[in-house]
Design a protein around this motif. Structure first.
Motif, short mmCIF file in Angstrom:
data_model
loop_
_atom_site.label_atom_id
_atom_site.label_comp_id
_atom_site.label_asym_id
_atom_site.label_seq_id
_atom_site.Cartn_x
_atom_site.Cartn_y
_atom_site.Cartn_z
N SER A 60 28.83 -55.58 13.01
CA SER A 60 28.91 -55.78 14.46
C SER A 60 28.15 -57.03 14.88
O SER A 60 26.95 -57.18 14.58
CB SER A 60 28.32 -54.56 15.17
OG SER A 60 28.08 -54.82 16.54
N TYR A 62 27.05 -57.58 17.67
CA TYR A 62 25.96 -57.12 18.54
C TYR A 62 24.70 -56.84 17.73
O TYR A 62 23.62 -57.33 18.06
CB TYR A 62 26.37 -55.87 19.32
CG TYR A 62 25.21 -55.26 20.07
CD1 TYR A 62 24.67 -55.89 21.19
CD2 TYR A 62 24.62 -54.07 19.64
CE1 TYR A 62 23.59 -55.36 21.87
CE2 TYR A 62 23.54 -53.53 20.31
CZ TYR A 62 23.02 -54.18 21.42
OH TYR A 62 21.94 -53.65 22.07
N ASP A 66 23.79 -60.57 18.55
CA ASP A 66 23.98 -60.56 20.00
C ASP A 66 22.91 -59.76 20.72
O ASP A 66 22.62 -60.03 21.89
CB ASP A 66 25.36 -59.98 20.35
CG ASP A 66 26.45 -61.04 20.32
OD1 ASP A 66 26.18 -62.15 19.83
OD2 ASP A 66 27.57 -60.76 20.77
N ARG A 67 22.31 -58.78 20.05
CA ARG A 67 21.25 -58.02 20.73
C ARG A 67 20.08 -58.93 21.08
O ARG A 67 19.37 -58.69 22.07
CB ARG A 67 20.81 -56.82 19.89
CG ARG A 67 20.23 -57.14 18.56
CD ARG A 67 20.16 -55.93 17.62
NE ARG A 67 19.66 -56.34 16.32
CZ ARG A 67 18.38 -56.29 15.95
NH1 ARG A 67 17.47 -55.82 16.80
NH2 ARG A 67 18.01 -56.70 14.77
N TYR A 70 21.23 -60.43 24.30
CA TYR A 70 21.10 -59.46 25.39
C TYR A 70 19.66 -59.31 25.86
O TYR A 70 19.41 -59.07 27.04
CB TYR A 70 21.59 -58.08 24.91
CG TYR A 70 23.08 -57.87 24.95
CD1 TYR A 70 23.95 -58.72 24.27
CD2 TYR A 70 23.63 -56.80 25.63
CE1 TYR A 70 25.32 -58.51 24.30
CE2 TYR A 70 24.99 -56.58 25.66
CZ TYR A 70 25.83 -57.44 24.99
OH TYR A 70 27.18 -57.23 25.02
N ARG A 101 31.72 -61.17 24.78
CA ARG A 101 30.61 -60.61 24.02
C ARG A 101 30.25 -59.22 24.54
O ARG A 101 29.80 -58.36 23.78
CB ARG A 101 29.40 -61.55 24.08
CG ARG A 101 29.70 -62.97 23.65
CD ARG A 101 28.46 -63.76 23.35
NE ARG A 101 28.11 -63.64 21.95
CZ ARG A 101 28.64 -64.38 20.98
NH1 ARG A 101 29.58 -65.26 21.24
NH2 ARG A 101 28.25 -64.21 19.74
N MET A 105 30.59 -55.86 22.23
CA MET A 105 29.50 -54.90 22.04
C MET A 105 29.97 -53.49 22.34
O MET A 105 29.75 -52.55 21.56
CB MET A 105 28.33 -55.27 22.96
CG MET A 105 27.11 -54.37 22.81
SD MET A 105 27.11 -52.93 23.92
CE MET A 105 25.40 -52.41 23.78
N THR A 156 22.09 -50.58 28.44
CA THR A 156 22.81 -51.81 28.76
C THR A 156 23.71 -51.65 29.99
O THR A 156 23.75 -52.53 30.85
CB THR A 156 23.68 -52.25 27.57
OG1 THR A 156 22.84 -52.45 26.42
CG2 THR A 156 24.43 -53.54 27.87
#
Length: 495
Positions: A60, A62, A66-67, A70, A101, A105, A156
């Motif tokens: 993933s 994310y 990507d986390r 975020y 994105r 996620m 989130t």
């Protein structure tokens, strides 16, 4: 089972997970009836399905990087860097419902939940080549993983649909679930963690690469502490209870004596680690470091993503925190222009440095999901909220002592409010680039205050950047693609 053996089944597990995805409006019934009778008849087969759930961490975007976008780019810790307009949206806190994105996620995390549901439904039915202890541990891990993934969704987006069964019907009434409330999602997470805690062991033997790759009682208690702290009505007594269970675990979690050893690439699966995303390098490598590291390490010359902010560097420098700064940030002269650090070529700019080895997109650098220092600081936070300021300060000072900083001052420990500020700052310096900052600001109710007081100057214009963060921005938008697919979903306010 070692990581090589665990991942022999990844392609098979991903296939099953894709069939299980709650987002696919396909006629899944014939497929599910066939696989239920044959695919999970033995212990190794259900273990393979469980491996597919863990594989979501490695596949993933994310969870791979990507986390950090975020949490750190969206906050005051890092800039977007690079040239991706969708990451610029996170940097400016102007994320749109059509941001791919966000949709990615949502899809990948729900895919992991679907795979966990497959395990939970089928593990009790397996009769061949499995002991009861193995079955219970498999079920416990699946409950933990479902809770972990729902936790990332709820913090989130707020309330999200709860899918607690494998979707094997094309019926829209089954597939198109409305959003549960935020409180209902948190209640489900706590329920899943209770189920996990009763089944998980403290460890799986002496192999650290397995113990840090698999959910244990330590991981469940750590996640419990984080959930009780983050939920809308925190339970600080429970935070302390579960943090103590981690700190006093028979697994023997302990702070490494040298902070730099956590991130030099040679000490993963260490005593401080509770749960890590495992990467072996080569064709089982981590590509995220290549996105962050400077030309001298990455071997390429293009502008990198996730650039440390002026505000973060100032925070390290003001505190005199050279040990954590040098472990987290590396400065280097570059040929490109950076709008926050240098608007002429050959400017000296910082790079995100907690992952140290690029290895041409195939790094063996692991990523921490849960580690002890985070949980200790959460305990300090909870103790402070319970009025136990001296005990809270003692924990913070232990964290500071490791990086050769003086204890907190009398002024910092003079009141509950002052301690809140001290703990928030300590978490920022300890956990930068570990995807914690936005959650911390949310928990402290300081997102708008902090973000709207950041004094970033765009060197191209010489003008201050106005982030203009409002109540709307505390949550991300539900992906528009999901709303189009599922009309029962309601968008978050303001989007």
């Amino acid at each position: 089972m070692n990581m090589k053996n665990l991942r022999k089944y990844i392609i098979y597990s991903v296939l099953i997970g894709s069939l299980a995805s709650c987002n696919d409006e396909l006629d899944l019934k014939p497929i599910s009836e066939e696989t239920a009778a044959s695919a999970y008849a033995t212990g190794p087969q259900i273990q393979a399905a469980l491996t597919g759930v863990y594989e979501s961490f490695q596949s993933s975007d994310y969870y791979i990087w990507d986390r950090v976008i975020y949490q750190d780019v969206r906050s005051d810790n890092y800039y977007a860097g690079g040239d991706n307009p969708e990451i610029f949206e996170f940097d400016r806190v102007e994320v749109s419902p059509t941001n791919a994105r966000v949709n990615g996620m949502w899809s990948s995390v729900y895919n992991a939940i679907s795979k966990a549901n497959v395990v939970l439904e089928n593990a009790p039915l397996v009769e061949e080549r499995i002991t009861e202890e193995e079955r219970e541990q498999i079920i416990g891990q699946a409950y933990f993983l479902r809770a972990f993934n729902y936790f990332h969704l709820v913090k989130t987006f707020g309330g999200v649909p709860l899918y607690l069964e494998f979707i094997n019907s094309p019926d829209p009434s089954v597939i198109r679930k409305p959003r549960a409330t935020e409180e209902e999602v948190y209640a489900q997470i706590l329920s899943d963690l209770e189920e996990a805690l009763t089944r998980l062991p403290d460890d799986y033997g002496t192999d650290a690469s397995v113990n840090k790759a698999r959910a244990t009682k330590g991981a469940a208690n750590a996640l419990f502490a984080k959930v009780y702290a983050q939920m809308p009505n925190p339970d600080y007594t429970k935070v302390v209870e579960h943090a103590n269970a981690v700190i006093n675990s028979p697994a023997g979690y302990t702070l490494l004596s040298n902070y730099e050893d956590l991130f030099n690439g040679n000490n993963y699966n260490n005593a401080e680690s509770i749960l890590e995303i495992q990467f072996l390098g080569g064709d089982e490598g981590n590509w995220a470091p290549q996105m962050h590291l400077p030309p001298s390490i990455s071997g390429d010359t293009w502008r990198k993503f996730v650039t440390p902010s002026v505000d973060l560097v100032d925070a390290f420098d003001t505190e005199g925190d050279n040990i954590r700064k040098n472990a987290s940030i590396l400065f280097e002269n570059v040929t490109w222009i950076d709008e926050y650090w240098g608007n002429t070529p050959n400017s000296n700019i910082p790079f995100a440095y907690k992952w140290k080895n690029a290895s041409a997109w195939n790094s063996a650098d692991n990523e921490y999901l849960l580690r002890l220092a985070d949980i200790m600081l959460l305990k300090a936070e909870a103790l402070n909220e319970l009025g136990q300021i001296a005990q809270s300060a003692e924990i913070v000072n232990t964290i500071r002592e490791r990086v050769e900083l003086d204890p907190l001052t009398e002024e910092q420990t003079a009141s509950q409010s002052a301690m809140r500020d001290a703990i928030l700052k300590e978490r920022r310096l300890e956990l930068a680039q570990e995807a914690k900052r936005w959650d911390d600001l949310i928990r402290y109710d300081k997102v708008m205050q902090v973000m709207n007081n950041v004094d970033d100057i765009d060197l191209r214009t010489g003008q201050s950047v106005n982030y203009n963060v409002t109540e709307k921005d505390l949550l991300l938008p539900i992906p528009q693609e999901e709303i189009d697919r599922n009309p029962t979903l309601e968008q978050n306010p303001g989007y």
